[in-house]
Enzyme design. Structure first.
Site, mmCIF file in Angstrom:
data_model
loop_
_atom_site.group_PDB
_atom_site.id
_atom_site.type_symbol
_atom_site.label_atom_id
_atom_site.label_comp_id
_atom_site.label_asym_id
_atom_site.label_seq_id
_atom_site.Cartn_x
_atom_site.Cartn_y
_atom_site.Cartn_z
ATOM 1 C CE LYS A 34 -1.544 -4.709 3.268
ATOM 2 N NZ LYS A 34 -1.749 -6.046 2.696
ATOM 3 C CB SER A 84 -0.862 -0.021 1.263
ATOM 4 O OG SER A 84 -1.439 1.238 1.482
ATOM 5 C CE1 TYR A 134 -4.080 -2.639 5.292
ATOM 6 C CE2 TYR A 134 -3.554 -0.296 5.268
ATOM 7 C CZ TYR A 134 -3.828 -1.472 4.596
ATOM 8 O OH TYR A 134 -3.847 -1.469 3.227
#
Ligand code: UD1
Length: 339
Positions: A153, A124, A149
């Protein structure tokens, strides 16, 4: 070639199943349906005009993954399966680390055991954090993540970098910007659980009457109209990027490889621009008001996509208008189902 698509019933995964199939690959879905619905398979089968192979498996289950890898004679993997809610991740770090990183390690172990050596990973643009240099290139420094989150990544990319140095694996991490839209048939699209936290599903749910009104999170940012700027990319363009990345891995002669690519449109739009475009496309007036900034939001981000263009021969072709028209068609098809 048989391509395992983990999270293949999810938003980006399901559209990538279509793109893979249309490019001549055979996608095999693995999903635990924790954040997707079995009905997605019906939509996929209508679009493709054939059955789609699917196994209900959690990617933390090594034995089940190994069995699918061997019985389906898998040649490569596209790994979408992960939790993705920024806010939720802050209150459930261990669930996020287990689900997003534990499963990645398990998948890599199973790939090594079964000699499957091509992998595309969903990363991302969140890895860039708040940045002054725009657009961001793949050489722009990665910042410490602002959310759990985001950290899954960032650390996921680091794990892949280390593993590709030690083992004969060919891996590409795609750094997605903001995916929007749906398949133009209106048969598959985004299915948020409960109240959406992402902008476009909130917009379409407000327009259909599921939500009272949209809150624009802040209009005092140093941008053209004071609202945040993002690079909104059509999910079908994003799906095509996975096919291009896979084809690149399949032709590389290097025994191992790790590379990252930005996958965006190369341009940014503000929240207000997106709302205006939606109103135009849908012919409706959206109920919205300006609210406070949302903690953790970056001011502006859009990607430089020359690397994907030059190396993968991929480029986004669809416009913001098309993305919003397709998202609206999908929402109209769903109607008030999520109420
Ligand atoms: C976030 C993550 C991204 C992740 C994506 C999907 C960051 C920096 N970005 O993107 O990595 O892949 O979620 O889960 O962590 N907005 C409103 N009102 C709303 C909803 C959103 O004004 O009701 C605004 C936001 O302030 C933002 C823009 O719309 O400016 C887009 O928000 P959203 O769709 O949630 O995506 P990101 O936060 O950019």
């Amino acid at each position: 070639m048989n391509i395992l698509v983990t999270g293949g019933a999810g938003f980006i995964g399901s559209h990538t199943v279509v793109a893979l199939s249309e490019a001549g690959f055979t996608p095999i879905i693995v999903d635990n349906f924790s954040n997707s619905e079995i009905s997605v398979l019906t939509g996929l089968e209508k679009i493709l005009g054939k059955k789609v192979r699917c196994h209900t498996i959690d990617c933390n289950d090594a034995a089940a993954l190994r069995e699918v890898m061997l019985s389906e004679k898998i040649d490569g993997v596209i790994h979408f399966a992960a939790f993705k809610a920024v806010g939720e991740s802050m209150g459930a770090p261990l669930a996020y680390y287990r689900n997003n990183l534990g499963s990645l390690v398990t998948l890599l172990e199973v790939m090594l055991e079964t000699s499957v050596n091509h992998l595309i990973f969903s990363s991302s643009c969140t890895v860039y954090g708040e940045t002054e240099t725009l657009p961001v290139t793949e050489a722009t420094a990665v910042k410490p993540a602002a959310s759990v989150y985001g950290n899954t990544k960032r650390v996921g990319e680091e794990i892949l970098y280390d593993v590709a140095k030690a083992h004969p694996l060919k891996i590409i991490a795609l750094r997605y910007f903001n995916p929007i839209g749906a398949h133009p048939s209106g048969l598959i699209g985004e299915l948020p659980l409960g109240i959406p936290s992402n902008l476009v599903p909130f917009v379409t749910q407000t327009a259909i009457g599921l939500r009272e009104s949209l809150t624009v999170f802040g209009n005092d940012y140093p941008t053209k109209d004071g609202t945040c700027v993002r690079d909104y990319i059509h999910v079908m363009d994003l799906a095509d990027a996975h096919v291009a990345a896979l084809q690149h891995l399949l032709v590389t002669e290097k025994p191992s490889l790790y590379d990252v690519f930005n996958v965006g449109t190369g341009a940014g739009n503000s929240v207000l621009e997106l709302i205006q475009t939606f109103e135009d496309v849908s012919g409706s007036t959206l109920r919205y008001q300006i609210g406070a900034r949302r903690p953790g939001d970056v001011t502006a981000i859009w990607g430089d996509v020359h690397k994907a263009n030059n190396v993968l021969g991929w480029k986004a072709r669809r416009t913001l208008r098309e993305g919003l028209a397709d998202a609206w068609r999908w929402q109209q098809q769903l109607g008030a189902r999520n109420k």
